[in-house]
Design a protein around this motif. Structure first.
Motif, PDB file in Angstrom:
ATOM      1  N   THR A   1       0.832  -1.206   0.000  1.00  0.00           N
ATOM      2  CA  THR A   1       0.000   0.000   0.000  1.00  0.00           C
ATOM      3  C   THR A   1       0.862   1.250   0.000  1.00  0.00           C
ATOM      4  O   THR A   1       0.589   2.214  -0.735  1.00  0.00           O
TER       5      THR A   1
ATOM      6  N   ASN B   1       2.271   1.762  -3.460  1.00  0.00           N
ATOM      7  CA  ASN B   1       1.238   2.231  -4.375  1.00  0.00           C
ATOM      8  C   ASN B   1       0.899   3.696  -4.139  1.00  0.00           C
ATOM      9  O   ASN B   1       0.694   4.466  -5.092  1.00  0.00           O
TER      10      ASN B   1
ATOM     11  N   ASN C   1       3.661   5.925  -5.488  1.00  0.00           N
ATOM     12  CA  ASN C   1       3.634   5.904  -6.951  1.00  0.00           C
ATOM     13  C   ASN C   1       2.765   7.019  -7.499  1.00  0.00           C
ATOM     14  O   ASN C   1       3.038   7.589  -8.567  1.00  0.00           O
TER      15      ASN C   1
ATOM     16  N   GLN D   1      -4.216  -3.691  -3.965  1.00  0.00           N
ATOM     17  CA  GLN D   1      -4.700  -3.428  -5.320  1.00  0.00           C
ATOM     18  C   GLN D   1      -5.798  -2.372  -5.305  1.00  0.00           C
ATOM     19  O   GLN D   1      -5.848  -1.490  -6.169  1.00  0.00           O
TER      20      GLN D   1
ATOM     21  N   ASN E   1      -4.278   0.885  -4.816  1.00  0.00           N
ATOM     22  CA  ASN E   1      -3.585   1.292  -6.039  1.00  0.00           C
ATOM     23  C   ASN E   1      -4.542   1.957  -7.030  1.00  0.00           C
ATOM     24  O   ASN E   1      -4.232   2.996  -7.616  1.00  0.00           O
TER      25      ASN E   1
ATOM     26  N   SER F   1      -5.670   5.349  -5.621  1.00  0.00           N
ATOM     27  CA  SER F   1      -4.544   6.284  -5.658  1.00  0.00           C
ATOM     28  C   SER F   1      -4.312   6.793  -7.078  1.00  0.00           C
ATOM     29  O   SER F   1      -4.049   7.988  -7.290  1.00  0.00           O
ATOM     30  N   TYR F   2      -4.406   5.899  -8.040  1.00  0.00           N
ATOM     31  CA  TYR F   2      -4.250   6.291  -9.446  1.00  0.00           C
ATOM     32  C   TYR F   2      -5.304   7.310  -9.845  1.00  0.00           C
ATOM     33  O   TYR F   2      -5.003   8.306 -10.510  1.00  0.00           O
TER      34      TYR F   2
END
Length: 301
Positions: free
Chosen positions: A111, A114, A117, A242, A245, A248-249
């Motif tokens: 996490t 992610n 990122n 996931q 992720n 966050s994206y």
């Protein structure tokens, strides 16, 4: 030199004959002059071959990026990478990520990776039953150690949400709740708009439940929105990291879109500068090619 030239010409002819076969970034000369130059300097100045077109795309590598053995060393982003956490931590448009009762060290570590990122730094843990500072967590964080080291631990969700003005709960199951259900994209835009419109004074939080059972109904009652990520109805449960992720994206896209629109309008605003520093000049310029989604419509940039 003649043998090198012959080899380069043979390879170039072979790739031209097998247009659709050439894999991405496989390189070949476009002319006799190119081949002669490559024979003299090694693989110093080569044109990328489009895998579907079998001819030069116009992308050219400088000789300074190619080693004597032919290895390619593109310019790195390590200077900015070293400050990734610092940039993310000062972005006032970025929401908080809260993990409720996580029990796997590796998931918390993943996490953290992610999050960083996509420019998120603020991680909060509620009653964790794992060690987020363990070797396993740090290894899975893969460089995002600062996110774990600075994570805050709380005994209750209420304490973790004390300074948050908008709360989004992720769940795979639709329940008998009164909250509005949003897609991850819509939730991210709503969260970023809150921070932007308040001048960075108000923050949003995304709540994620434990790996086995997800958030309980009592947890959901403390939230403003339900976030669902469309998945197969036959196998709908996502891994914790996931799910983080994907959200966050979407928050990254929402912040990037805001920076792009403001850049075109000459605007600023609290928090935009931090997001702009993370996006970087290359990413901002990339938006000139098309449209940035905002809500149900699009904004041309």
């Amino acid at each position: 030199v003649m043998l090198q030239l012959l080899g380069v010409l043979i390879m170039g002819g072979f790739l031209t004959a097998c247009e659709g076969w050439a894999p991405p970034l496989l390189l070949a000369p476009r002319s006799l002059a190119d081949a002669s130059h490559q024979a003299r300097v090694g693989w110093g100045s080569m044109h990328a071959v489009c895998p579907r077109m079998g001819r030069g795309c116009g992308l050219e590598m400088s000789t300074s990026h190619v080693g004597g053995d032919g290895s390619v060393n593109l310019p790195s982003n390590h200077a900015r990478k070293d400050n990734a956490y610092g940039l993310a931590a000062t972005d006032k448009l970025a929401p908080v990520v809260i993990l409720v009762r996580p029990f796997l060290d590796q998931n918390v570590g993943a996490t953290a990776r992610n999050m960083l990122n996509f420019g998120l730094a603020h991680l909060r843990l509620v009653s964790p039953v794992c060690d987020h500072l363990s070797d396993a967590a740090m290894a899975r964080a893969s460089g995002a150690h600062d996110v774990l080291s600075n994570a805050q631990v709380f005994d209750s969700i209420e304490e973790a949400l004390a300074d948050c003005h908008q709360v989004f709960a992720t769940t795979a199951r639709l329940r008998d709740m009164t909250q509005k259900v949003l897609r991850a994209e819509e939730a991210a835009q709503t969260a970023v708009e809150l921070a932007h419109e308040s001048g960075g004074l108000q923050k949003a939080a995304f709540l994620f439940g434990p790996e086995t059972s997800g958030l309980e109904n009592a947890d959901l009652r403390l939230t403003d929105y339900i976030v669902q990520i469309p998945t197969s109805p036959n196998f709908s449960s996502l891994n914790l990291a996931q799910a983080v992720n994907i959200v966050s994206y979407e928050t990254w896209r929402a912040r990037q879109a805001l920076v792009l629109v403001q850049g075109k309008q000459g605007g600023g605003g609290e928090g935009a500068e931090g997001a702009r520093a993370q996006v970087g000049r290359d990413e901002v310029m990339e938006g000139d090619r098309g449209e940035v989604k905002e809500g149900a419509g699009t904004v041309t940039v």
